[in-house]
Design a protein around this motif. Structure first.
Motif, PDB file in Angstrom:
ATOM      1  N   ASN A 143       0.703  -1.112   0.132  1.00  0.00           N
ATOM      2  CA  ASN A 143       0.010   0.027  -0.064  1.00  0.00           C
ATOM      3  C   ASN A 143       0.923   1.283  -0.035  1.00  0.00           C
ATOM      4  O   ASN A 143       1.965   1.448   0.570  1.00  0.00           O
TER       5      ASN A 143
ATOM      6  N   ASN B  26      -5.395   3.599  -0.917  1.00  0.00           N
ATOM      7  CA  ASN B  26      -6.877   3.520  -0.320  1.00  0.00           C
ATOM      8  C   ASN B  26      -6.896   4.505   0.939  1.00  0.00           C
ATOM      9  O   ASN B  26      -6.144   4.178   1.932  1.00  0.00           O
TER      10      ASN B  26
ATOM     11  N   TRP C  72      -7.360   3.041   4.450  1.00  0.00           N
ATOM     12  CA  TRP C  72      -6.469   1.937   4.713  1.00  0.00           C
ATOM     13  C   TRP C  72      -5.226   2.560   5.127  1.00  0.00           C
ATOM     14  O   TRP C  72      -4.546   3.646   4.588  1.00  0.00           O
TER      15      TRP C  72
ATOM     16  N   VAL D  19      -2.515  -2.838  10.931  1.00  0.00           N
ATOM     17  CA  VAL D  19      -3.127  -2.545   9.506  1.00  0.00           C
ATOM     18  C   VAL D  19      -4.633  -1.956   9.923  1.00  0.00           C
ATOM     19  O   VAL D  19      -5.247  -2.740  10.919  1.00  0.00           O
ATOM     20  N   ARG D  20      -5.065  -0.619   9.535  1.00  0.00           N
ATOM     21  CA  ARG D  20      -6.421  -0.466   9.620  1.00  0.00           C
ATOM     22  C   ARG D  20      -7.136  -0.383   8.482  1.00  0.00           C
ATOM     23  O   ARG D  20      -6.346   0.361   7.496  1.00  0.00           O
ATOM     24  N   ILE D  21      -8.324  -1.205   8.417  1.00  0.00           N
ATOM     25  CA  ILE D  21      -9.075  -1.019   7.117  1.00  0.00           C
ATOM     26  C   ILE D  21     -10.330  -0.464   7.123  1.00  0.00           C
ATOM     27  O   ILE D  21     -11.160  -0.769   8.055  1.00  0.00           O
TER      28      ILE D  21
END
Length: 146
Positions: free
Chosen positions: A77, A127, A130, A138-140
Protein backbone atom coordinates in the motif's frame (compact mmCIF):
# COMPACT_ATOMS: atom_id res chain seq x y z
CA UNK A 1 -2.86 -20.54 18.38
CA UNK A 2 -1.95 -16.84 18.24
CA UNK A 3 -3.08 -14.90 15.14
CA UNK A 4 0.37 -14.09 13.75
CA UNK A 5 2.66 -14.59 10.72
CA UNK A 6 6.39 -13.89 10.68
CA UNK A 7 7.50 -15.61 7.46
CA UNK A 8 5.66 -16.06 4.18
CA UNK A 9 7.44 -18.64 2.02
CA UNK A 10 6.61 -19.08 -1.66
CA UNK A 11 7.76 -21.91 -3.94
CA UNK A 12 9.89 -20.33 -6.67
CA UNK A 13 10.78 -21.98 -9.99
CA UNK A 14 13.98 -19.99 -10.49
CA UNK A 15 15.82 -18.42 -7.55
CA UNK A 16 18.33 -16.80 -9.94
CA UNK A 17 15.48 -14.99 -11.71
CA UNK A 18 14.05 -13.97 -8.33
CA UNK A 19 17.44 -12.60 -7.26
CA UNK A 20 17.82 -10.69 -10.52
CA UNK A 21 14.35 -9.16 -10.16
CA UNK A 22 14.27 -8.31 -6.45
CA UNK A 23 17.95 -7.59 -5.72
CA UNK A 24 19.29 -6.22 -9.01
CA UNK A 25 16.04 -4.83 -10.45
CA UNK A 26 14.26 -3.46 -7.37
CA UNK A 27 17.30 -2.94 -5.15
CA UNK A 28 16.04 -5.08 -2.25
CA UNK A 29 18.62 -6.40 0.25
CA UNK A 30 18.28 -10.05 1.26
CA UNK A 31 18.30 -11.11 4.90
CA UNK A 32 19.68 -14.44 3.69
CA UNK A 33 20.63 -15.59 0.21
CA UNK A 34 21.50 -19.25 -0.34
CA UNK A 35 22.13 -19.56 -4.12
CA UNK A 36 20.02 -22.28 -5.73
CA UNK A 37 17.91 -22.68 -2.61
CA UNK A 38 16.26 -19.66 -0.93
CA UNK A 39 16.19 -15.89 -0.55
CA UNK A 40 14.68 -14.10 2.45
CA UNK A 41 13.69 -10.41 2.46
CA UNK A 42 12.45 -8.26 5.33
CA UNK A 43 9.10 -6.97 3.99
CA UNK A 44 7.55 -5.42 7.11
CA UNK A 45 8.32 -5.11 10.80
CA UNK A 46 8.49 -8.69 12.04
CA UNK A 47 7.65 -10.20 8.63
CA UNK A 48 9.98 -11.83 6.08
CA UNK A 49 9.25 -13.13 2.59
CA UNK A 50 11.04 -16.34 1.57
CA UNK A 51 11.43 -17.34 -2.08
CA UNK A 52 12.27 -21.05 -1.87
CA UNK A 53 13.38 -23.21 -4.82
CA UNK A 54 10.27 -25.22 -5.77
CA UNK A 55 12.07 -28.59 -5.85
CA UNK A 56 13.62 -28.03 -2.43
CA UNK A 57 10.26 -26.67 -1.20
CA UNK A 58 8.57 -29.94 -2.21
CA UNK A 59 11.37 -31.97 -0.57
CA UNK A 60 10.90 -29.97 2.63
CA UNK A 61 7.21 -30.91 2.57
CA UNK A 62 8.09 -34.60 2.29
CA UNK A 63 7.64 -34.78 -1.48
CA UNK A 64 4.22 -33.11 -1.72
CA UNK A 65 3.46 -31.65 -5.15
CA UNK A 66 4.01 -27.88 -5.41
CA UNK A 67 2.33 -26.07 -8.29
CA UNK A 68 3.16 -22.44 -7.56
CA UNK A 69 1.55 -19.38 -5.99
CA UNK A 70 -1.99 -19.64 -7.43
CA UNK A 71 -4.68 -17.56 -5.77
CA UNK A 72 -2.16 -15.52 -3.79
CA UNK A 73 -1.51 -11.79 -4.00
CA UNK A 74 0.95 -9.81 -1.90
CA UNK A 75 -0.18 -6.21 -1.46
CA UNK A 76 1.94 -3.10 -1.03
CA UNK A 77 0.00 0.00 0.00
CA UNK A 78 1.22 3.46 -1.00
CA UNK A 79 0.25 7.05 -0.14
CA UNK A 80 -1.13 8.19 -3.51
CA UNK A 81 -2.18 7.02 -6.98
CA UNK A 82 1.03 8.58 -8.32
CA UNK A 83 3.10 6.37 -6.00
CA UNK A 84 1.15 3.33 -7.23
CA UNK A 85 2.03 4.19 -10.83
CA UNK A 86 5.66 4.83 -9.88
CA UNK A 87 5.96 1.42 -8.17
CA UNK A 88 4.37 -0.32 -11.16
CA UNK A 89 6.83 1.43 -13.49
CA UNK A 90 9.78 0.39 -11.30
CA UNK A 91 8.58 -3.22 -11.27
CA UNK A 92 8.13 -3.21 -15.07
CA UNK A 93 11.63 -1.77 -15.53
CA UNK A 94 12.98 -4.58 -13.33
CA UNK A 95 11.32 -7.20 -15.54
CA UNK A 96 7.83 -7.64 -14.07
CA UNK A 97 4.79 -8.24 -16.24
CA UNK A 98 2.11 -5.63 -15.61
CA UNK A 99 -1.06 -7.68 -15.13
CA UNK A 100 -3.34 -4.71 -14.47
CA UNK A 101 -2.20 -1.10 -14.96
CA UNK A 102 -3.01 1.45 -12.27
CA UNK A 103 -6.71 2.30 -12.19
CA UNK A 104 -9.62 3.08 -9.88
CA UNK A 105 -10.41 0.07 -7.74
CA UNK A 106 -13.81 -1.49 -7.01
CA UNK A 107 -13.05 -1.24 -3.26
CA UNK A 108 -12.31 2.48 -3.59
CA UNK A 109 -8.93 4.02 -4.08
CA UNK A 110 -6.52 3.10 -6.85
CA UNK A 111 -4.48 -0.02 -7.64
CA UNK A 112 -2.62 -2.13 -10.19
CA UNK A 113 -0.96 -5.55 -10.29
CA UNK A 114 2.30 -7.02 -11.54
CA UNK A 115 3.68 -10.55 -11.82
CA UNK A 116 7.30 -11.24 -10.87
CA UNK A 117 9.46 -13.54 -13.08
CA UNK A 118 8.32 -16.61 -11.09
CA UNK A 119 4.58 -15.88 -11.24
CA UNK A 120 4.07 -14.21 -7.85
CA UNK A 121 1.46 -11.47 -8.18
CA UNK A 122 1.80 -8.19 -6.31
CA UNK A 123 -0.92 -5.58 -5.87
CA UNK A 124 0.21 -1.98 -5.48
CA UNK A 125 -2.64 -0.01 -3.92
CA UNK A 126 -3.74 3.32 -2.52
CA UNK A 127 -6.84 3.78 -0.38
CA UNK A 128 -7.20 6.70 2.04
CA UNK A 129 -9.23 4.49 4.40
CA UNK A 130 -6.41 1.94 4.78
CA UNK A 131 -3.36 2.63 6.90
CA UNK A 132 -0.70 1.12 9.09
CA UNK A 133 -0.54 2.67 12.54
CA UNK A 134 2.55 3.43 14.61
CA UNK A 135 1.98 0.10 16.40
CA UNK A 136 2.27 -1.75 13.05
CA UNK A 137 -1.40 -2.74 12.96
CA UNK A 138 -3.28 -2.48 9.67
CA UNK A 139 -6.40 -0.35 9.75
CA UNK A 140 -9.02 -1.00 7.07
CA UNK A 141 -11.73 1.58 6.47
CA UNK A 142 -13.97 2.18 9.46
CA UNK A 143 -13.38 -1.26 10.97
CA UNK A 144 -12.17 -0.92 14.54
CA UNK A 145 -10.91 -3.76 16.68
CA UNK A 146 -12.79 -4.02 19.97
Amino acid sequence: MEQSVQIITVATRDTDAAREFYVTGLGWRPLLDVPGEILFFQVAPGVALGLFDAVKFAEDLGGAAVTGPAGLTLSYNRDSPEEVDQCLAEAAAAGAEIVKPGQRAAFGGYHGHFRDPNGLIWEIAYNSGWSVGPDGRVRIGLIEEG
